[in-house]
Design a protein around this motif. Structure first.
Motif: not given
Length: 506
Positions: A176-192, A204-207, A228-232
């Motif tokens: 997470g990162l704050r810009f003035d009055r806004m906060r931007v978030s980014l998350e990424a992982g792997t669902r097994l 099945g498994s995906e990103l 979003a999810s990318a398939p594995l």
């Protein structure tokens, strides 16, 4: 719209039984202070317990399509209730859990396909979560970054498409990162999870990954999220959703929120659209103890000064003020000191110098104001004492609406006392987080208070904001109650300098 794709040949022949799998793709754990559904690397304050309850509706989460046309609605609509909790055990460790409960679902009869009917209700896949803070903006880092892992327990009801009887694990990084009055978030992982064939495609498994933007200014906050999810797993499909919503901070420990949006793609589990609404609650919030009332008029009697002396003090320190007289000439009788009456315009026995309402009579027990408005501001020689806390959004400088009546009263006292030429508004914090970050936050909160007073008619030239961060604690930082008292705002009166326009001469 999310279809279950079946080829023409598969429809002509008797299809295999619908396999058991978890239809849910969206993990609903709205226990974060930063974002509603995702994570932005910002952990709860140590000792905080966050509870949430969310209602969740999905439209067409699973349909069958042949040759590009819908031929049946396996699940036409679905309603769930999500219960979630998160507890911060340490500034860098948070644990949580979420339990989805299927309230009801409806769709086509599958008897003609040789498949048993879906169960209409049941327990979903319980989720346990652990979050570890890696770096924090509060410590001077550029971003908030956390490592997280979700584990899905094999307890979901298979006959209702709430689970496949296997464990699932989703490790990820959240930033997470704050810009003035806004906060931007980014998350990424792997669902097994186990691979399951669903029609002509597989699950099945995906990103999974998500990008979110939320404003952090004010009690009402908006949020936009792209997920979003990318398939594995071979034969699986891409999926995505766009969700927008708002949350309203009713108080520092209670909020309401709502969110919704369309699904993108044709993978099983992505609805045509979904809607969510719920509440969040902090049961371990500790109310700040109100300070004791400050005596206004009644004071211990002072000894009378010697002849020709001066009894100094604020208006209200007695009925009379003695003014020094020049020494008498040799042989002349000593002059009697002049006695000046303290001004009390409304004749309510409360001297104007300590009267919150100098032009309206009122009892001393209510600071000289009519009893119809209870006074929570006490004017003293050096400060404006307040017996209520000023509430801000968590980790933000935005004042919550519940503190507006207090601001109205502080502003009225300052307008009624133009002789107070300058007031220093001091912001203070506890010692959780980096000192530099806390000083910036306390400065921003002090400036926020000044802006609120200016909007209520107090001249900006009379106000000065100072953020002292954790440098001047009012209590210990070793306990939650002490830290709560240290997070405060104080009003200090700057005395007029000799010879200045603000100086008054008896």
């Amino acid at each position: 719209m999310l279809p279950l794709l079946l080829g023409t040949a598969a429809v002509a022949a008797e299809p295999p039984p619908l396999p058991a799998f978890d239809l849910e793709r969206l993990t609903v754990t709205p226990t974060s202070r930063g974002t509603l559904l995702g994570s932005d690397g910002l952990l709860l304050e140590p000792g905080a317990l966050r509870l949430a309850m969310v209602t969740h509706y999905q439209h067409h989460p699973l349909v069958m399509v042949r040759d590009g046309r819908r031929v049946g609605e396996v699940v036409r609509e679905r309603a769930l209730l999500h219960l979630a909790a998160a507890l911060a055990l340490h500034p860098r460790l948070e644990v949580g859990a979420a339990v989805p409960v299927l309230v009801g679902q409806g769709g086509m009869s599958l008897a003609g396909l040789g498949v048993g009917e879906l169960r209409r209700a049941g327990l979903g896949t319980p989720l346990v979560r652990a979050r570890v803070g890696l770096v924090r903006m509060a410590d001077g880092a550029l971003v908030d970054l956390a490592a997280e892992v979700d584990a899905g327990l094999p307890l979901g009801r298979r006959e209702a498409l709430l689970g496949d009887g296997h464990w699932s694990v989703t490790p990820r990084l959240a930033m997470g990162l704050r810009f003035d009055r806004m906060r931007v978030s980014l998350e990424a992982g792997t669902r097994l999870r186990e691979r399951v064939q669903v029609g002509t495609h597989s699950v099945g498994s995906e990103l999974p990954f998500a990008l979110g933007v939320t404003n952090v200014d004010g009690a009402l906050r908006g949020e936009l999220s792209l997920r979003a999810s990318a398939p594995l797993t071979g034969g699986a499909l891409w999926s995505g959703e766009v969700l927008a919503g708002a949350r309203y901070l009713v108080s520092e420990r209670f909020e309401v929120f709502a969110m919704g949006g369309p699904g993108l793609g044709v993978a099983p589990g992505v609805p045509a659209f979904r809607l969510l609404a719920g509440v969040g609650f902090d049961p371990l919030w500790v109310k700040q103890a109100a300070p004791l009332p400050i005596p206004v008029v009644a004071r211990a009697p002072e000894p009378e000064p010697e002849r020709g002396g001066v009894r100094e003090g604020l208006p209200g320190e007695g009925a009379l003020a003695v003014v020094a007289m020049p020494p008498a000439a040799d042989g002349a009788a000593p002059q009697e000191p002049e006695v000046a009456e303290v001004v009390d315009q409304d004749a309510d026995t409360v001297a104007d110098g300590v009267d919150n309402c100098p032009r309206e009579p009122g009892p001393t027990s209510n600071q000289g104001c009519p009893e119809s408005v209870r006074q929570v501001v006490y004017l003293t020689e050096k400060t404006l004492e307040i017996t209520e806390r000023i509430f801000f959004a968590f980790d933000r400088a935005e004042m919550l609406p519940r503190s507006y009546p207090l601001m109205d009263q502080v502003a009225k006292v300052l307008r009624e006392h133009p002789e107070l030429k300058q007031v220093v508004v001091e912001g203070h914090t506890d010692n959780i987080g980096g000192d530099a970050y806390n000083r910036r936050l306390s400065q921003a909160r002090a400036e926020s208070v000044c802006r609120q007073l200016e909007r209520r008619g107090v001249e900006a030239s009379r106000l000065r904001a100072v953020g002292r961060g954790p440098d001047a604690p009012a209590d210990t930082n070793a306990t939650a109650t002490g830290r709560e008292r240290n997070r405060r705002v104080e009003f200090h009166i700057v005395p007029a300098m000799p010879g200045s326009a603000g100086e008054t001469t008896p």
